[in-house]
Design an enzyme around this catalytic site. Structure first.
Site, mmCIF file in Angstrom:
data_model
loop_
_atom_site.group_PDB
_atom_site.id
_atom_site.type_symbol
_atom_site.label_atom_id
_atom_site.label_comp_id
_atom_site.label_asym_id
_atom_site.label_seq_id
_atom_site.Cartn_x
_atom_site.Cartn_y
_atom_site.Cartn_z
ATOM 1 N N ALA A 39 0.909 -1.489 -0.131
ATOM 2 C CA ALA A 39 0.036 -0.237 0.217
ATOM 3 C C ALA A 39 0.994 1.065 0.078
ATOM 4 O O ALA A 39 0.741 2.140 -1.070
ATOM 5 C CB ALA A 39 -0.726 -0.104 1.149
ATOM 6 N N SER A 40 1.794 1.394 1.121
ATOM 7 C CA SER A 40 2.803 2.137 0.849
ATOM 8 C C SER A 40 3.238 2.986 -0.023
ATOM 9 O O SER A 40 3.403 4.081 -1.355
ATOM 10 C CB SER A 40 3.647 2.016 1.910
ATOM 11 O OG SER A 40 4.949 3.102 1.830
ATOM 12 N N GLU A 186 10.457 -5.016 15.803
ATOM 13 C CA GLU A 186 9.100 -3.710 14.933
ATOM 14 C C GLU A 186 8.154 -4.301 15.655
ATOM 15 O O GLU A 186 7.281 -4.213 15.378
ATOM 16 C CB GLU A 186 8.720 -4.813 13.455
ATOM 17 C CG GLU A 186 10.146 -4.468 12.403
ATOM 18 C CD GLU A 186 10.094 -3.255 12.020
ATOM 19 O OE1 GLU A 186 8.565 -2.641 11.678
ATOM 20 O OE2 GLU A 186 11.040 -2.690 11.701
ATOM 21 N N ARG A 225 11.945 -7.835 8.426
ATOM 22 C CA ARG A 225 11.893 -6.576 8.706
ATOM 23 C C ARG A 225 12.597 -7.705 10.912
ATOM 24 O O ARG A 225 13.413 -6.566 11.285
ATOM 25 C CB ARG A 225 10.890 -5.950 9.234
ATOM 26 C CG ARG A 225 10.358 -5.232 8.128
ATOM 27 C CD ARG A 225 9.767 -3.597 8.133
ATOM 28 N NE ARG A 225 8.451 -3.399 7.268
ATOM 29 C CZ ARG A 225 8.344 -2.223 6.828
ATOM 30 N NH1 ARG A 225 7.701 -1.326 8.575
ATOM 31 N NH2 ARG A 225 6.920 -2.301 6.334
ATOM 32 N N HIS A 261 4.708 -7.064 8.264
ATOM 33 C CA HIS A 261 4.509 -7.449 9.694
ATOM 34 C C HIS A 261 3.786 -8.757 9.658
ATOM 35 O O HIS A 261 2.445 -8.961 9.087
ATOM 36 C CB HIS A 261 4.094 -6.122 10.639
ATOM 37 C CG HIS A 261 4.857 -4.825 10.718
ATOM 38 N ND1 HIS A 261 4.244 -4.031 10.528
ATOM 39 C CD2 HIS A 261 6.524 -5.249 10.538
ATOM 40 C CE1 HIS A 261 5.442 -3.050 10.378
ATOM 41 N NE2 HIS A 261 6.348 -3.339 11.177
ATOM 42 N N CYS A 382 -3.214 -2.072 13.368
ATOM 43 C CA CYS A 382 -2.303 -1.419 13.366
ATOM 44 C C CYS A 382 -1.747 -0.332 14.111
ATOM 45 O O CYS A 382 -0.895 0.449 15.417
ATOM 46 C CB CYS A 382 -0.678 -0.483 11.368
ATOM 47 S SG CYS A 382 -0.715 -2.051 10.754
#
Ligand code: SUG
Length: 458
Positions: A39-40, A186, A225, A261, A382
């Protein structure tokens, strides 16, 4: 519920889950900064709407309060972050620094302007007092070292958490785990808790993408991550019992499909684990390990699995079905708080409907419009950091961050007065944005009785 006997008095104490939602900051924009977050990556360069983003977040908080849950808020950070630009060699007045960075290092400016601290599931990992050897609630801010724009969050996050959870007898604060190379942490987005009730000793699940040091790359398309070694360090410093701690490997396939994530493909609450068939590298081994660890803790795990035949990994990731909040209501039933994207995706809507019809643990579903955050890869889960707190711990908080309807109205009014309606990519070069951000945060620290937590206030 626990019964304490104090002399001749009997006191009932309860432990509840408090959701600390991140308030979206005035610089909310689409920087396209997060590799592996589809999405980012796809919304980078778009026009954002900070005012409606903050209001969407506040509407979610209001909805959770209406369901009888305890809701709290964490404040946004100062952006653009001038102390980071100082450390990178920029000098002069704050306005000169922004103008200079906009001309010579626009990518850096975009990174230090991100409002990414809104996704408080990445703020820290939290272990409630029921799980820790010293009976305190432990906090480790996440280093977030995988993404530069997020790696600058943890010092301020740590300060904010210390201001709120200020009582040393009840709360223990650690600094972020040392970072560098692939040593990434994270926070709670890769951590879950399963148990009979929030106040009971529970199983803590740490889901990692890879070892920081192994040669095997695992995911091929995107970097994982979370490092195993960071998860282990957090569990160790939180004084968790090894038999109540599981380290689970995230499926490389899920990471490559865009589950940057683990909370994009699974969520736990009480004895329930809701997950996608391809969430974990070793599905059977993971479920067996959870069953075995749950037994001595006296609960039976409830697995709510979406099979790939019913919900494809792609549908799960674009709809954010698993990035819903799975919460326990006052009557003991559970509700799912989902983004409207999960209602608009036929496969995920059908899966949720089937869960409710099955008379399992999930009794209700609430779909909320969080499009502003979703366009940067941030769903309902989130946006919140879960902290299980007993009545006494809740009473010991050092700031006025617990919300009710009236306080949400105060925050909506604050947003209305301080935030812009729209931000185009070029607007992040406008030095006025910093002044607007600081003025709003100065007032916010008073509303929340936080004291001075920002660099510009110190
Ligand atoms: O770290 N997006 C965040 C989204 C975090 C979602 N959190 C959880 N899954 N818990 C991230 O990738 C995008 C910022 C930008 O591109 O402007 C961003 O940082």
């Amino acid at each position: 519920m626990k019964i304490l006997f104090l002399g001749c008095w009997t006191v009932e104490t309860m432990t509840r889950e408090v959701n600390f939602d991140g308030l979206v900051g005035p610089s909310h924009n689409y920087g396209g900064l997060s590799q592996g977050n589809i999405a980012s990556m796809s919304h980078g360069g778009g026009v954002s709407n900070p005012k409606s983003a903050a209001k969407q977040g506040l509407a979610k908080m209001r909805r959770l309060i209406s369901l009888g849950l305890t809701q709290a808020v964490l404040p946004p950070h100062e952006r653009p972050h001038i102390p980071t630009l100082h450390r990178l060699g920029f000098a002069g007045s704050d306005r000169e620094i922004i103008e200079h960075a906009a001309k010579t290092a626009p990518a850096l400016l975009a990174n230090v302007t991100s409002a990414s601290c809104m996704w408080t599931a990445n703020a820290a990992t939290v272990s409630p007092s029921a799980d820790t050897a010293d009976g305190r609630v432990h906090f480790t801010p996440a280093s977030l070292s995988a993404m530069f724009h997020r790696s600058i969050e943890h010092p301020v996050t740590g300060r904010v958490l210390k201001a709120i959870f200020a009582d040393d007898a009840r709360f223990a604060h650690h600094v972020a785990v040392p970072a560098g190379g692939r040593m990434g942490d994270e926070g709670a987005a890769n951590h879950g808790r399963m148990g009979a009730a929030h106040g009971d000793a529970s199983l803590e699940l740490f889901v990692y993408g890879r070892s920081a040091f192994e040669r095997d790359e695992g995911a091929k398309r995107f970097d994982a991550r979370q490092a195993l070694e960071c998860s282990e360090a957090v569990a160790y410093q939180h004084q968790l019992k090894p038999e109540q701690t599981l380290f689970i490997r995230q499926a490389a396939k899920a990471i490559d499909a865009g589950a940057f994530h683990n909370d994009v493909v699974s969520v736990a609450n009480g004895p329930a684990l809701m997950f996608h068939e391809h969430a974990f590298e070793d599905r059977e081994g993971t479920l067996d390990a959870i069953r075995a660890a749950a037994e001595p803790l006296g609960f039976e795990p409830v697995f709510l699995e979406a099979r790939a035949d019913d919900v494809s990994l792609d549908d799960a990731i674009t709809s954010y079905l698993f990035n819903s909040q799975l919460v326990t209501l006052l009557d003991g039933g559970m509700a799912l708080i989902l983004p409207t994207e999960a209602e608009e995706t036929a496969s995920t809507k059908a899966w949720v409907d089937a869960q409710i019809a099955a008379n399992g643990p999930i009794n209700e579903a609430h779909y909320l419009d969080l499009k502003q955050s979703m366009s940067n890869g941030g769903g309902p889960a989130c946006l919140r950091l879960r902290v299980a707190l007993s009545d006494e711990e809740l009473d010991a908080l050092g700031a006025a961050v617990i919300l009710d309807d009236a306080k949400i109205s105060v925050l909506e009014d604050w947003v209305e007065r301080h935030y812009r309606d729209r931000l185009e990519p070029a607007d992040i070069s406008d030095p006025d944005l910093l002044d607007e951000c600081r003025a709003s945060l100065d007032e916010l620290t008073q509303i929340l009785d936080l004291g001075s937590v920002y660099d510009f206030q110190l």
